[in-house]
Motif scaffolding. Structure first.
Motif, short mmCIF file in Angstrom:
data_model
loop_
_atom_site.label_atom_id
_atom_site.label_comp_id
_atom_site.label_asym_id
_atom_site.label_seq_id
_atom_site.Cartn_x
_atom_site.Cartn_y
_atom_site.Cartn_z
N ARG A 1 0.98 -0.99 0.01
CA ARG A 1 -0.04 0.10 0.01
C ARG A 1 0.87 1.28 -0.01
NH1 ARG A 1 -3.93 -0.61 4.19
NH2 ARG A 1 -5.25 -1.64 2.41
N PHE A 2 0.62 2.21 -0.68
CA PHE A 2 1.40 3.47 -0.98
C PHE A 2 0.52 4.69 -0.56
CE2 PHE A 2 3.21 0.53 -3.85
CZ PHE A 2 4.47 0.22 -3.32
N HIS A 3 1.22 5.49 -0.08
CA HIS A 3 0.78 6.74 0.22
C HIS A 3 1.50 7.88 -0.60
CE1 HIS A 3 -1.14 5.44 4.26
NE2 HIS A 3 -0.31 4.37 4.00
N ILE A 4 0.37 8.49 -1.63
CA ILE A 4 0.63 9.52 -2.59
C ILE A 4 0.54 10.89 -1.96
CG2 ILE A 4 0.56 10.44 -4.59
CD1 ILE A 4 1.77 7.45 -4.44
N ALA A 5 0.98 11.76 -1.68
CA ALA A 5 0.85 13.14 -1.20
C ALA A 5 1.15 14.20 -2.08
CB ALA A 5 1.55 13.25 0.21
N PHE A 6 0.38 15.23 -1.78
CA PHE A 6 0.52 16.47 -2.63
C PHE A 6 -0.02 17.63 -2.01
CE2 PHE A 6 -3.27 14.69 -4.49
CZ PHE A 6 -3.92 15.84 -4.74
N GLU A 7 0.41 18.93 -2.05
CA GLU A 7 -0.25 20.29 -1.48
C GLU A 7 -0.97 20.70 -2.71
OE1 GLU A 7 0.03 21.36 1.38
OE2 GLU A 7 1.84 20.12 2.25
N GLU A 8 -2.59 20.41 -2.45
CA GLU A 8 -3.56 21.24 -3.17
C GLU A 8 -3.58 22.83 -2.93
OE1 GLU A 8 -8.08 20.70 -2.25
OE2 GLU A 8 -7.49 19.18 -3.98
N GLY A 9 -3.56 23.70 -4.03
CA GLY A 9 -3.35 24.96 -3.93
C GLY A 9 -1.72 25.32 -4.43
N GLN A 10 -0.76 24.45 -4.22
CA GLN A 10 0.39 24.75 -4.80
C GLN A 10 0.36 24.68 -6.22
OE1 GLN A 10 3.19 21.42 -4.34
NE2 GLN A 10 4.72 22.65 -3.33
N ALA A 11 1.29 25.59 -6.79
CA ALA A 11 1.42 25.76 -8.04
C ALA A 11 1.51 24.37 -8.89
CB ALA A 11 2.47 26.78 -8.54
N PRO A 12 0.65 24.22 -10.01
CA PRO A 12 0.75 23.08 -10.69
C PRO A 12 2.16 22.70 -11.58
CG PRO A 12 -0.89 24.33 -11.61
CD PRO A 12 -0.35 24.93 -10.51
N VAL A 13 2.53 21.57 -11.74
CA VAL A 13 3.60 21.19 -12.57
C VAL A 13 3.05 20.44 -14.05
CG1 VAL A 13 5.06 20.91 -10.89
CG2 VAL A 13 3.94 18.90 -11.57
N ALA A 14 3.63 20.63 -14.91
CA ALA A 14 3.02 20.00 -16.19
C ALA A 14 2.70 18.83 -16.15
CB ALA A 14 4.24 20.07 -17.43
N GLU A 15 3.42 17.86 -15.47
CA GLU A 15 3.20 16.48 -15.44
C GLU A 15 3.72 15.96 -14.21
OE1 GLU A 15 3.20 12.17 -18.13
OE2 GLU A 15 4.98 13.87 -18.44
N THR A 16 3.01 15.15 -13.31
CA THR A 16 3.62 14.48 -12.16
C THR A 16 3.02 12.87 -11.95
OG1 THR A 16 3.79 14.37 -9.85
CG2 THR A 16 1.65 14.93 -10.69
N LYS A 17 4.24 12.14 -11.57
CA LYS A 17 4.01 10.51 -11.80
C LYS A 17 4.71 9.91 -10.72
CE LYS A 17 4.72 7.10 -15.23
NZ LYS A 17 5.21 6.74 -16.52
N VAL A 18 4.21 9.09 -10.14
CA VAL A 18 4.80 8.21 -9.08
C VAL A 18 4.61 6.62 -9.61
CG1 VAL A 18 4.65 7.68 -6.74
CG2 VAL A 18 3.98 10.00 -7.25
N GLU A 19 5.71 6.04 -9.30
CA GLU A 19 5.93 4.82 -9.72
C GLU A 19 6.24 4.02 -8.64
OE1 GLU A 19 8.56 4.64 -12.95
OE2 GLU A 19 7.12 4.99 -14.70
N CYS A 20 5.91 2.52 -8.63
CA CYS A 20 6.39 1.91 -7.35
C CYS A 20 7.75 1.56 -7.70
CB CYS A 20 5.64 0.29 -7.72
SG CYS A 20 6.09 -0.71 -6.44
N PRO A 21 8.61 1.84 -6.51
CA PRO A 21 10.04 1.56 -6.49
C PRO A 21 10.29 0.01 -6.69
CG PRO A 21 9.35 2.26 -4.37
CD PRO A 21 7.88 2.26 -5.13
N HIS A 22 9.41 -0.87 -6.32
CA HIS A 22 9.55 -2.20 -6.57
C HIS A 22 9.47 -2.86 -7.85
CE1 HIS A 22 10.17 -1.79 -2.27
NE2 HIS A 22 9.10 -1.25 -2.10
N CYS A 23 8.11 -2.51 -8.21
CA CYS A 23 7.76 -3.20 -9.58
C CYS A 23 7.80 -2.46 -10.57
CB CYS A 23 6.62 -4.11 -9.28
SG CYS A 23 5.05 -3.03 -8.87
N GLY A 24 7.75 -1.00 -10.56
CA GLY A 24 7.60 -0.14 -11.79
C GLY A 24 6.13 0.41 -12.16
N VAL A 25 5.04 -0.34 -11.64
CA VAL A 25 3.69 0.06 -11.79
C VAL A 25 3.40 1.61 -11.62
CG1 VAL A 25 1.35 -0.49 -11.16
CG2 VAL A 25 2.85 -2.17 -11.31
N THR A 26 2.94 2.25 -12.39
CA THR A 26 2.46 3.62 -12.15
C THR A 26 1.12 3.59 -11.21
OG1 THR A 26 3.12 4.39 -14.52
CG2 THR A 26 1.54 5.59 -13.26
#
Length: 85
Positions: free
Chosen positions: A24-49
């Protein structure tokens, strides 16, 4: 998804269960922060997005749990064998 208010920014957390590597992964971000063009988090173990978004605040992997060791409370968990011959 949970949120915490702090000085105009809102902390958001998304929990994603990855059945491929049983974590189980916890993905975090600050809502209200300036957006970036693209953001991506991958599993560090198997590479699944785990998370992918465009024009979105930067997302990070904030925590991971092993699902085998982190039960949801619906099943009894044992840490030693009680199997009798």
């Amino acid at each position: 998804m949970t949120a915490t208010q702090s000085k105009g920014l809102s902390y958001r957390k998304i929990e994603v269960d990855n059945a491929v590597c049983r974590r189980r992964f916890h993905i975090a971000f600050e809502e209200g922060q300036a957006p970036v063009a693209e953001t991506k988090v991958e599993c560090p173990h198997c590479g699944v997005t785990l998370f992918h978004a465009q024009n979105h605040p930067q997302a990070i992997l904030s925590r991971e749990e092993n699902l085998v060791k982190s039960p949801d409370g619906s099943r009894t968990t044992l840490n030693e064998c009680h199997f009798l011959k």
